[in-house]
Design a protein around this motif. Structure first.
Motif, short mmCIF file in Angstrom:
data_model
loop_
_atom_site.label_atom_id
_atom_site.label_comp_id
_atom_site.label_asym_id
_atom_site.label_seq_id
_atom_site.Cartn_x
_atom_site.Cartn_y
_atom_site.Cartn_z
N ALA A 196 0.83 -1.21 0.00
CA ALA A 196 0.00 0.00 0.00
C ALA A 196 0.86 1.25 0.00
O ALA A 196 0.55 2.24 -0.68
N LYS A 197 1.97 1.22 0.74
CA LYS A 197 2.87 2.36 0.76
C LYS A 197 3.56 2.55 -0.59
O LYS A 197 3.80 3.69 -1.02
N VAL A 198 3.87 1.47 -1.27
CA VAL A 198 4.47 1.57 -2.61
C VAL A 198 3.51 2.25 -3.57
O VAL A 198 3.88 3.15 -4.33
N LYS B 111 6.96 9.35 5.86
CA LYS B 111 8.15 10.04 5.36
C LYS B 111 8.48 9.69 3.91
O LYS B 111 8.80 10.58 3.10
N SER B 112 8.40 8.41 3.55
CA SER B 112 8.75 8.02 2.19
C SER B 112 7.84 8.71 1.17
O SER B 112 8.31 9.21 0.13
N GLY B 113 6.55 8.74 1.47
CA GLY B 113 5.62 9.43 0.58
C GLY B 113 5.85 10.93 0.58
O GLY B 113 5.75 11.58 -0.45
N GLY B 114 6.17 11.48 1.77
CA GLY B 114 6.41 12.91 1.88
C GLY B 114 7.62 13.36 1.08
O GLY B 114 7.61 14.44 0.47
N VAL B 115 8.67 12.56 1.09
CA VAL B 115 9.86 12.91 0.31
C VAL B 115 9.51 13.00 -1.17
O VAL B 115 9.91 13.95 -1.87
N VAL B 116 8.77 12.02 -1.66
CA VAL B 116 8.33 12.05 -3.06
C VAL B 116 7.42 13.25 -3.30
O VAL B 116 7.59 14.00 -4.28
N ASP C 157 3.19 6.01 -2.60
CA ASP C 157 4.34 6.82 -3.02
C ASP C 157 4.34 7.02 -4.53
O ASP C 157 4.68 8.11 -5.02
N SER C 158 3.95 5.99 -5.27
CA SER C 158 3.89 6.10 -6.72
C SER C 158 2.84 7.12 -7.15
O SER C 158 3.05 7.90 -8.09
N CYS C 159 1.70 7.11 -6.45
CA CYS C 159 0.65 8.08 -6.76
C CYS C 159 1.14 9.51 -6.53
O CYS C 159 0.88 10.41 -7.33
N TRP C 160 1.87 9.72 -5.43
CA TRP C 160 2.36 11.06 -5.13
C TRP C 160 3.36 11.53 -6.18
O TRP C 160 3.45 12.73 -6.49
#
Length: 240
Positions: free
Chosen positions: A113-115, A196-201, A118-121
């Motif tokens: 779900a996180k992958v 954080k991973s999504g936020g960085v993207v 992050d891809s969507c962002w």
């Protein structure tokens, strides 16, 4: 309401749903085939045409006047009502994001779900930055002042509480003082969602779309420890 009337009402709402999905599929496939920059150019052209077509056809069908390409009742809403409507739209956007995450997580687990998230962002942030630049008339390569203005017009800005300041060295810092997602988790007694991973993207691609010279650094974002005063913080500098 009779059964046929209810069926028609459901069909109308479902037509909106299918249109949204189909539009998104065109955009996502264009990104995959041609890259984000070319896809954004295509979206600008297709989106402008589609918006005009949709507004004209729906307003004509419902007998609603159009002023300067917009539904007249929307143009003439008082400021408070317009702000409330914009906030409702932003909350709906976040709710849609949430139910998709939960649906993927339920079936595939948190990591997948996180992958997806992050891809969507990586696609949505450039799109949002581009739309804000267009609607706000922000100049190309406007530097940190343009980024500061753009951050104030994100959908998040309507539902979260944020602080945007320039430091003495000229860097721009954005702090998310209250986050709707994290606040909801706190009410349930849950730990912070590790975003954080999504936020960085999200913030890197958003800033880069405003001005390709901008560099984004994460000061802290869950699961990082952070003070009670804010949830996450990001620092932006301009490469000369």
């Amino acid at each position: 309401m009779s059964s046929p009337d209810r069926h028609l009402a459901e069909a109308v709402i479902d037509a909106v749903r299918r249109t949204i999905v189909h539009y998104g599929l065109w955009f996502s496939q264009s990104v995959e085939q041609f890259g984000i920059d070319r896809a954004l150019e295509m979206e600008r052209e297709a989106g402008d045409k589609a918006t005009a077509i949709i507004i004209d056809r729906l307003c004509t069908t419902l007998g609603i006047a159009v002023e300067d390409g917009l539904p007249a009742p929307l143009v003439h809403l008082d400021s408070d009502a317009a702000q409330a409507l914009l906030r409702a739209m932003a909350v709906n956007w976040l709710a849609v994001d949430g139910v998709w995450f939960q649906s993927v997580e339920k079936r595939e687990g948190l990591a997948p779900a996180k992958v997806v998230n992050d891809s969507c962002w990586s696609v949505f942030s450039p799109l949002e930055a581009t739309r804000i630049k267009t609607l706000g008339g922000l100049e190309e390569n406007g530097g940190l002042p343009a980024l500061a203005e753009a951050l104030r017009h994100r959908l998040y800005a309507s539902i979260n509480e944020q602080e945007i300041v320039f430091e003495d060295d000229g860097a721009l810092v954005m702090r998310m003082l209250k986050c709707r997602v994290q606040t909801a988790r706190q009410r349930k007694g849950l730990t912070d969602y590790p975003c954080k991973s999504g936020g960085v993207v999200e913030y890197t691609t958003f800033a880069h779309t405003i001005d390709k010279r901008i560099v984004c650094d994460c000061i802290a974002c869950p699961p990082d420890p952070h003070p009670e005063e804010w949830v996450c913080s990001w620092r932006f500098t301009l490469l000369e």
